[in-house]
Enzyme design. Structure first.
Site, PDB file in Angstrom:
ATOM      1  N   ASP A 351       3.347  -0.615  -4.789  1.00  0.00           N
ATOM      2  CA  ASP A 351       3.543  -1.053  -3.412  1.00  0.00           C
ATOM      3  C   ASP A 351       3.466  -2.564  -3.271  1.00  0.00           C
ATOM      4  O   ASP A 351       2.414  -3.163  -3.368  1.00  0.00           O
ATOM      5  CB  ASP A 351       2.530  -0.347  -2.516  1.00  0.00           C
ATOM      6  N   THR A 352       4.647  -3.131  -3.005  1.00  0.00           N
ATOM      7  CA  THR A 352       4.858  -4.566  -3.057  1.00  0.00           C
ATOM      8  C   THR A 352       6.106  -4.882  -2.251  1.00  0.00           C
ATOM      9  O   THR A 352       6.958  -4.015  -2.081  1.00  0.00           O
ATOM     10  CB  THR A 352       5.084  -4.990  -4.528  1.00  0.00           C
ATOM     11  N   VAL A 353       6.224  -6.109  -1.784  1.00  0.00           N
ATOM     12  CA  VAL A 353       7.518  -6.574  -1.276  1.00  0.00           C
ATOM     13  C   VAL A 353       7.885  -7.850  -2.015  1.00  0.00           C
ATOM     14  O   VAL A 353       7.041  -8.690  -2.308  1.00  0.00           O
ATOM     15  CB  VAL A 353       7.526  -6.822   0.249  1.00  0.00           C
ATOM     16  N   SER A 370       1.744  -8.575  -2.166  1.00  0.00           N
ATOM     17  CA  SER A 370       1.350  -7.177  -2.377  1.00  0.00           C
ATOM     18  C   SER A 370      -0.083  -6.928  -1.967  1.00  0.00           C
ATOM     19  O   SER A 370      -0.934  -7.826  -2.026  1.00  0.00           O
ATOM     20  CB  SER A 370       1.516  -6.827  -3.860  1.00  0.00           C
TER      21      SER A 370
END
Length: 530
Positions: A351-353, A370
């Site tokens: 889960d990261t952008v 993140s």
């Protein structure tokens, strides 16, 4: 670059010449383009976009997380990497946790929470490379947090799927899953407390987060749950600039952030694959997947035993990337036979952008933010609107390990922005979301661009595979025949039930003056140029 098949489903690459942004959320891309058109540069646009992401994708990122960046200024300054990873509190003790009977750090515990580095990174990067002031950059995110935003499809899917992470902490549950319900696609969601904190950061900079009421609430919240965090841990925290590390691939140079990130693993994979011809005329689809899997296993064995906070590593980056060492790893790969699977005993996270911006002057920013696992630790400071990361669960509790938990130490990180260079000129900032997959994803994406001639959008849309934890996971787009071929080579395979990773990239065609961007269909985002 090859033309795409307009009969088949897909998306054309984005084009622009004055500027471009590629992010995983439409509102973030729009914020970046608005800033560019208002006179901001690539760094200004990137900060505006990542702040928006911290509002509209709360399961993936937030101001309670960390940030890494690679910056290529157009003014002649050298390319630099920024390490905005948080450290463990001064009171952290692996021995104390082992005495409690723990062999790993629970992902939802206060012991997994490291001091968030994102806000410090934004402020330092803005001061060093930006043009506009923080109040203008954070205004779009503040408005969305205050007034609410419409939840997009992939965000809603992840929110519902991972809501258990916030349900263990009352304040987090009340904010993100009130009454056990999560927002559906198209619902409006707001976080006024987060807007207030962002407004304070806009006015006072990093001190609004690391000194004063926000830090006080976070430390009080963590201490009440058994954490050792103190106000001094926040006040003393600083991210830092450093030189990128690099490796050659197909006549180009790949730049990554140095450890404690896993960019080194991405370079090892690329260096191994550089010894094989992966063009369409030379290998089959199954060959390509097999070689990527074997290079991944070799690189991740190194990563999991050697990489951590650089102050605690016992082998140098140069030694790991040395020709003789890489040749030794490559020589063990057989095209007809899979090597023994590796089993991972650490936390699995995705889960990261990631986002990238290139402006009119060709300043390039490659930036990733993140909170580690979905909704991070699930621990929430309600008055500040800050959901806290659990990056510390990536520490090892094995005595003597280079990634062993220790006071004021930074853990191994999976989040890695990348930059492709040709003849010392930046030609493509890029990055891949997806936790453990990211190092493999860098090599997979670059191979599709450089070996197969794909533009960034088409390279994003190619099906993905990932050899991890004893299983070669395949996206269904490969088909049964490819899977059967891989099984015959000894791989234990499985179809992926979820999309593997996500990616954004902007290719700079300097000769024609055009920007060519792509944003992964596995997310809600888009690339947009003008």
């Amino acid at each position: 670059m090859l033309e795409r098949d307009y009969i088949m489903p897909g998306r054309s690459a984005a084009l622009g010449e004055n500027g471009m942004a590629a992010t995983s959320h439409p509102l973030a891309t729009l914020a970046a383009i608005d800033i560019l058109r208002a006179g901001g540069n690539a760094m200004d646009a990137a900060i505006a976009a990542i702040a928006v992401e911290c509002v509209v994708e709360p399961a993936m990122t937030g101001i309670g997380g960390d940030c890494f960046a690679i910056v290529a200024p157009a003014d002649g300054r050298p390319v630099t990497a920024f390490n905005g990873s948080g450290w463990a509190p001064a009171g952290a003790s692996s021995g104390a946790l082992r005495a409690m009977g723990l062999t790993s750090i629970p992902e939802a515990s206060p012991h997994a929470v490291t001091i968030p580095g994102a806000v410090d990174a934004w402020c330092k990067l803005s001061a060093a490379y930006g043009r506009l002031e923080l109040p203008q950059l954070l205004a779009p995110a503040i408005a969305l947090a205050e007034n609410g935003f419409r939840v997009t499809g992939r965000v809603a899917l992840d929110w519902a799927h991972y809501r258990a992470r916030v349900e263990h902490h009352g304040p987090a549950s009340a904010q993100f899953a009130p009454g056990g319900n999560t927002p559906r696609t198209g619902d409006r969601f707001a976080n006024p407390a987060l807007a207030q904190t962002m407004r304070a950061i806009a006015a006072k900079g990093r001190d609004a987060f690391y000194d004063g009421p926000v830090a006080e609430e976070i430390t009080t919240t963590l201490q009440a749950l058994g954490g050792s965090h103190t106000l001094e841990d926040f006040a003393a925290y600083r991210g830092f600039e450093t030189a990128p590390i690099s490796a050659a691939f197909r006549g180009h140079d790949i730049l990554e952030c140095p450890p404690n990130g896993q960019g080194l693993a991405a370079l090892v994979i690329a260096r191994i694959l550089d010894g094989f011809d992966l063009s369409d005329s030379a290998v089959s689809e199954a060959d390509r997947i097999h070689l990527l899997a074997e290079a991944t296993k070799a690189a991740y064995r190194l990563r999991d035993t050697l990489i951590g906070d650089p102050a605690h590593m016992t082998i140098s980056v140069d030694d790991i990337l040395a020709d003789a060492h890489i040749a030794g790893l490559r020589s063990k790969i057989r095209l007809d036979q899979a090597s023994a699977p590796e089993v991972w005993d650490g936390p699995v996270h995705r889960d990261t952008v990631y986002l990238t911006v290139v402006d009119r002057d060709r300043n390039c920013v490659s930036l990733i933010n993140s909170i580690f696992a979905s909704f991070g630790s699930g621990i929430y400071a309600p008055a500040s609107g800050v959901l806290l990361q659990n990056r510390g669960s990536g520490f090892s509790l094995t005595a003597g390990h280079p990634n062993e938990l220790a006071p004021r130490k930074r853990p191994l990180h999976t989040i890695i922005p990348g930059l492709l260079m040709k003849d010392a000129i930046p030609i493509m900032p890029f990055g891949v979301m997806g936790g453990q997959f990211q190092a493999t994803g860098h090599a997979h994406f670059l191979s599709h661009v450089l070996d197969r001639g794909y533009d960034p959008q088409r390279a994003n849309e190619a099906p993905r595979s990932f050899a991890f934890n004893g299983l070669l996971t395949l996206e269904p787009g490969f088909g049964d025949a490819v899977r059967a071929d891989l099984v015959a080579r000894g791989h234990r395979t499985g179809w992926s039930s979820d999309p593997i990773g996500g990616c954004q990239a902007i290719f700079i065609d300097h000769a024609r003056g055009v920007l060519i961007g792509g944003s992964d269909h596995r997310k809600d985002g888009m690339a947009l140029g003008y």
